[in-house]
Design a protein around this motif. Structure first.
Motif, PDB file in Angstrom:
ATOM      1  N   LEU A 192       0.821  -1.205   0.000  1.00  0.00           N
ATOM      2  CA  LEU A 192       0.000   0.000   0.000  1.00  0.00           C
ATOM      3  C   LEU A 192       0.857   1.258   0.000  1.00  0.00           C
ATOM      4  CD1 LEU A 192      -2.967  -0.835   2.399  1.00  0.00           C
ATOM      5  CD2 LEU A 192      -3.059  -0.473  -0.069  1.00  0.00           C
ATOM      6  N   ASN A 193       2.021   1.186   0.665  1.00  0.00           N
ATOM      7  CA  ASN A 193       2.900   2.357   0.699  1.00  0.00           C
ATOM      8  C   ASN A 193       3.364   2.753  -0.696  1.00  0.00           C
ATOM      9  OD1 ASN A 193       2.764   2.700   3.446  1.00  0.00           O
ATOM     10  ND2 ASN A 193       4.627   1.548   3.884  1.00  0.00           N
ATOM     11  N   SER A 194       3.742   1.764  -1.503  1.00  0.00           N
ATOM     12  CA  SER A 194       4.217   2.087  -2.846  1.00  0.00           C
ATOM     13  C   SER A 194       3.065   2.553  -3.740  1.00  0.00           C
ATOM     14  CB  SER A 194       4.927   0.880  -3.464  1.00  0.00           C
ATOM     15  OG  SER A 194       4.044  -0.223  -3.588  1.00  0.00           O
ATOM     16  N   LEU A 195       1.886   1.953  -3.567  1.00  0.00           N
ATOM     17  CA  LEU A 195       0.724   2.378  -4.345  1.00  0.00           C
ATOM     18  C   LEU A 195       0.319   3.798  -3.981  1.00  0.00           C
ATOM     19  CD1 LEU A 195      -1.410  -0.892  -4.214  1.00  0.00           C
ATOM     20  CD2 LEU A 195      -0.334   0.103  -6.254  1.00  0.00           C
ATOM     21  N   ARG A 196       0.332   4.120  -2.685  1.00  0.00           N
ATOM     22  CA  ARG A 196      -0.012   5.477  -2.242  1.00  0.00           C
ATOM     23  C   ARG A 196       1.007   6.487  -2.743  1.00  0.00           C
ATOM     24  NH1 ARG A 196      -3.704   8.655  -1.804  1.00  0.00           N
ATOM     25  NH2 ARG A 196      -4.851   7.837  -0.018  1.00  0.00           N
ATOM     26  N   ALA A 197       2.284   6.131  -2.696  1.00  0.00           N
ATOM     27  CA  ALA A 197       3.316   7.044  -3.189  1.00  0.00           C
ATOM     28  C   ALA A 197       3.113   7.338  -4.674  1.00  0.00           C
ATOM     29  CB  ALA A 197       4.700   6.440  -2.954  1.00  0.00           C
ATOM     30  N   VAL A 248       0.069  15.003  -8.344  1.00  0.00           N
ATOM     31  CA  VAL A 248       0.720  16.320  -8.251  1.00  0.00           C
ATOM     32  C   VAL A 248       1.887  16.463  -9.217  1.00  0.00           C
ATOM     33  CG1 VAL A 248       0.039  16.554  -5.845  1.00  0.00           C
ATOM     34  CG2 VAL A 248       2.272  15.600  -6.369  1.00  0.00           C
ATOM     35  N   LEU A 249       2.290  15.334  -9.841  1.00  0.00           N
ATOM     36  CA  LEU A 249       3.397  15.317 -10.806  1.00  0.00           C
ATOM     37  C   LEU A 249       4.662  15.969 -10.247  1.00  0.00           C
ATOM     38  CD1 LEU A 249       1.551  16.005 -14.188  1.00  0.00           C
ATOM     39  CD2 LEU A 249       2.435  13.836 -13.309  1.00  0.00           C
ATOM     40  N   SER A 250       4.966  15.579  -9.008  1.00  0.00           N
ATOM     41  CA  SER A 250       6.169  16.113  -8.356  1.00  0.00           C
ATOM     42  C   SER A 250       6.530  15.211  -7.187  1.00  0.00           C
ATOM     43  CB  SER A 250       5.928  17.536  -7.863  1.00  0.00           C
ATOM     44  OG  SER A 250       6.940  17.942  -6.959  1.00  0.00           O
ATOM     45  N   PHE A 251       7.799  14.756  -7.147  1.00  0.00           N
ATOM     46  CA  PHE A 251       8.254  13.961  -6.010  1.00  0.00           C
ATOM     47  C   PHE A 251       8.290  14.812  -4.745  1.00  0.00           C
ATOM     48  CE2 PHE A 251      10.404  11.253  -9.342  1.00  0.00           C
ATOM     49  CZ  PHE A 251       9.661  10.111  -9.084  1.00  0.00           C
ATOM     50  N   SER A 252       8.707  16.067  -4.890  1.00  0.00           N
ATOM     51  CA  SER A 252       8.820  16.947  -3.721  1.00  0.00           C
ATOM     52  C   SER A 252       7.454  17.227  -3.100  1.00  0.00           C
ATOM     53  CB  SER A 252       9.488  18.258  -4.108  1.00  0.00           C
ATOM     54  OG  SER A 252      10.801  18.051  -4.576  1.00  0.00           O
ATOM     55  N   ARG A 253       6.455  17.580  -3.932  1.00  0.00           N
ATOM     56  CA  ARG A 253       5.119  17.882  -3.406  1.00  0.00           C
ATOM     57  C   ARG A 253       4.461  16.632  -2.841  1.00  0.00           C
ATOM     58  NH1 ARG A 253       1.960  20.831  -8.053  1.00  0.00           N
ATOM     59  NH2 ARG A 253       0.290  20.653  -6.505  1.00  0.00           N
ATOM     60  N   ALA A 254       4.719  15.487  -3.462  1.00  0.00           N
ATOM     61  CA  ALA A 254       4.175  14.234  -2.928  1.00  0.00           C
ATOM     62  C   ALA A 254       4.780  13.937  -1.561  1.00  0.00           C
ATOM     63  CB  ALA A 254       4.463  13.096  -3.892  1.00  0.00           C
ATOM     64  N   GLU A 268       5.869  16.137   0.610  1.00  0.00           N
ATOM     65  CA  GLU A 268       5.269  17.055   1.577  1.00  0.00           C
ATOM     66  C   GLU A 268       3.882  16.583   1.997  1.00  0.00           C
ATOM     67  OE1 GLU A 268       5.208  20.911  -0.165  1.00  0.00           O
ATOM     68  OE2 GLU A 268       7.397  21.121  -0.228  1.00  0.00           O
ATOM     69  N   GLU A 269       3.100  16.125   1.023  1.00  0.00           N
ATOM     70  CA  GLU A 269       1.739  15.688   1.323  1.00  0.00           C
ATOM     71  C   GLU A 269       1.725  14.455   2.222  1.00  0.00           C
ATOM     72  OE1 GLU A 269      -2.088  13.962  -1.156  1.00  0.00           O
ATOM     73  OE2 GLU A 269      -0.993  15.693  -1.971  1.00  0.00           O
ATOM     74  N   LEU A 270       2.669  13.535   2.007  1.00  0.00           N
ATOM     75  CA  LEU A 270       2.695  12.286   2.769  1.00  0.00           C
ATOM     76  C   LEU A 270       3.632  12.355   3.975  1.00  0.00           C
ATOM     77  CD1 LEU A 270       2.674   9.688  -0.157  1.00  0.00           C
ATOM     78  CD2 LEU A 270       0.750  10.533   1.202  1.00  0.00           C
ATOM     79  N   HIS A 271       4.266  13.515   4.172  1.00  0.00           N
ATOM     80  CA  HIS A 271       5.131  13.751   5.340  1.00  0.00           C
ATOM     81  C   HIS A 271       6.298  12.768   5.406  1.00  0.00           C
ATOM     82  CE1 HIS A 271       2.042  16.516   6.702  1.00  0.00           C
ATOM     83  NE2 HIS A 271       1.156  15.547   6.597  1.00  0.00           N
ATOM     84  N   VAL A 272       6.919  12.552   4.256  1.00  0.00           N
ATOM     85  CA  VAL A 272       8.134  11.739   4.184  1.00  0.00           C
ATOM     86  C   VAL A 272       9.141  12.493   3.326  1.00  0.00           C
ATOM     87  CG1 VAL A 272       6.910   9.538   4.464  1.00  0.00           C
ATOM     88  CG2 VAL A 272       7.257  10.472   2.168  1.00  0.00           C
ATOM     89  N   THR A 273      10.308  11.891   3.117  1.00  0.00           N
ATOM     90  CA  THR A 273      11.321  12.557   2.312  1.00  0.00           C
ATOM     91  C   THR A 273      11.093  12.298   0.825  1.00  0.00           C
ATOM     92  OG1 THR A 273      12.831  10.660   2.352  1.00  0.00           O
ATOM     93  CG2 THR A 273      12.990  12.251   4.172  1.00  0.00           C
ATOM     94  N   LYS A 274      11.678  13.159   0.019  1.00  0.00           N
ATOM     95  CA  LYS A 274      11.599  12.991  -1.437  1.00  0.00           C
ATOM     96  C   LYS A 274      12.227  11.675  -1.858  1.00  0.00           C
ATOM     97  CE  LYS A 274      13.173  15.244  -5.710  1.00  0.00           C
ATOM     98  NZ  LYS A 274      13.889  16.430  -6.258  1.00  0.00           N
ATOM     99  N   ALA A 275      13.337  11.322  -1.209  1.00  0.00           N
ATOM    100  CA  ALA A 275      14.020  10.066  -1.540  1.00  0.00           C
ATOM    101  C   ALA A 275      13.141   8.862  -1.239  1.00  0.00           C
ATOM    102  CB  ALA A 275      15.329   9.973  -0.761  1.00  0.00           C
ATOM    103  N   ALA A 276      12.381   8.934  -0.146  1.00  0.00           N
ATOM    104  CA  ALA A 276      11.499   7.818   0.216  1.00  0.00           C
ATOM    105  C   ALA A 276      10.390   7.642  -0.822  1.00  0.00           C
ATOM    106  CB  ALA A 276      10.902   8.050   1.596  1.00  0.00           C
ATOM    107  N   ILE A 277       9.858   8.762  -1.319  1.00  0.00           N
ATOM    108  CA  ILE A 277       8.819   8.691  -2.354  1.00  0.00           C
ATOM    109  C   ILE A 277       9.379   8.058  -3.619  1.00  0.00           C
ATOM    110  CG2 ILE A 277       7.428  10.077  -3.936  1.00  0.00           C
ATOM    111  CD1 ILE A 277       6.130   9.905  -1.269  1.00  0.00           C
ATOM    112  N   ALA A 278      10.548   8.530  -4.043  1.00  0.00           N
ATOM    113  CA  ALA A 278      11.160   7.999  -5.262  1.00  0.00           C
ATOM    114  C   ALA A 278      11.445   6.511  -5.126  1.00  0.00           C
ATOM    115  CB  ALA A 278      12.445   8.772  -5.568  1.00  0.00           C
ATOM    116  N   GLN A 279      11.888   6.096  -3.946  1.00  0.00           N
ATOM    117  CA  GLN A 279      12.187   4.676  -3.718  1.00  0.00           C
ATOM    118  C   GLN A 279      10.923   3.829  -3.802  1.00  0.00           C
ATOM    119  OE1 GLN A 279      13.612   3.679   0.194  1.00  0.00           O
ATOM    120  NE2 GLN A 279      14.617   1.808  -0.517  1.00  0.00           N
ATOM    121  N   GLN A 280       9.814   4.317  -3.204  1.00  0.00           N
ATOM    122  CA  GLN A 280       8.559   3.570  -3.248  1.00  0.00           C
ATOM    123  C   GLN A 280       8.050   3.425  -4.679  1.00  0.00           C
ATOM    124  OE1 GLN A 280       6.954   1.867  -0.963  1.00  0.00           O
ATOM    125  NE2 GLN A 280       8.437   2.364   0.645  1.00  0.00           N
TER     126      GLN A 280
END
Length: 311
Positions: free
Chosen positions: A10-15, A22-28, A30-42
């Protein structure tokens, strides 16, 4: 279960769903309260499980691949259902939360100062006031929204709360002094405060339109101070910096408190208004009905234009 039948985390699907929206790793992030690197990894983890590239970089940012677009609609619907199921379970245990989304300017200038009265008259309901500039997805965590526009809100059931009319406002201090404002022609001696308007809404009346309606021709509208938000222009007017065009929805509290006055009677109507939005299957839900009726009552008390039900 085979790898093809196993659901990704679910974490990777939500990411991915957030990045796609939002078409942005940074904005995603911020919305999910994690780091940009964590979003990209998911997202990379999901791509590895799917076996296809879902998001690709372009010169201007991100875009979805054909594989990314293929399942996005169903994925959004799925998360919407999860949110609704979670809300239903939470409310069945005794907690009733009403999540209302509003634009930041309307929330700050009108809604925040009144929302406490709704809570007093509905002590069984807790309220979360969420603000954003974009119309929210009503299939998710948001129960209802208050939005400005022409009334065309696809996927939502709109109720017009009040229409918008534009008129000048200024500090009462400008009614006296060296160049007291007594008629529209006196604006020639004062700074005009302008709204830098979105070109997508070209029908919004500016100073030129208002002055024409008032029958005034000798005021130069090419000078003054411009703002990108009406609330900022309003605060400048409160401080005596000049005269601005506003609406009752934005200026109601400042007018009621005497910090602003309307020096002239001329108003210009617009095709826009503030709307209460909810899902069509929630129109008759008790908490939705309660908040909608309260909004209509408060709008009437504020002297705003009487609503028209369900447009």
């Amino acid at each position: 279960m085979t790898s093809q039948g196993r659901l990704p985390s679910l974490n990777s699907l939500r990411a991915f769903e957030t990045v796609a929206r939002v078409l942005s790793f940074s904005r995603a992030a911020e919305e999910l309260h994690v780091t940009k690197a964590a979003i990209a990894q998911q997202v990379r983890i999901l791509e590895a499980e799917i076996g296809a590239l879902l998001v690709e970089r372009t010169g201007r940012g991100l875009r979805l691949t054909e594989a990314g677009m293929a399942g996005l609609s169903d994925l959004r619907d799925g998360f919407g259902l999860l949110h609704r199921a979670t809300r239903a379970m939470r409310e069945s245990s005794g907690g009733r939360m009403l999540v209302i989304n509003s634009s930041p300017s309307f929330a700050a200038s009108w809604l925040v100062g009144r929302i406490g009265q709704f809570k007093k008259t509905h002590p069984d309901l807790d309220v979360l006031l969420d603000t954003s500039s974009e119309t929210p997805d009503l299939t998710g965590t948001v129960d209802a929204a208050i939005r400005w526009g022409r009334g065309d809100f696809p996927g939502a059931s709109p109720t017009l709360l009040f229409s918008e009319h534009v008129f000048p406002v200024c500090s009462p201090a400008l009614l006296t002094g060296e160049h007291p404002i007594q008629g529209p022609q006196d604006l020639v001696h004062h700074t005009l405060l302008h709204l830098e308007w979105n070109p997508n809404f070209a029908t919004w009346p500016d100073w030129g339109v208002w002055l024409t309606a008032a029958g005034v021709r000798n005021v130069d509208t090419s000078h003054g101070v411009w703002f990108n938000q009406m609330s900022l222009a309003l605060q400048a007017a409160v401080q005596g910096q000049g005269v601005t065009l506003s609406t009752r929805a934005i200026a109601a509290d400042e007018l009621a408190a005497g910090r602003l006055v309307t020096p002239f009677d001329t108003e210009v109507s617009t095709p826009f208004g503030y709307y209460f939005l909810c899902r069509s299957d929630q129109v008759a839900a008790p908490k939705i009905v309660a908040f909608r009726e309260w909004l209509i009552s408060e709008a009437t008390k504020s002297g705003l234009v009487t609503h028209t039900d369900k447009v």
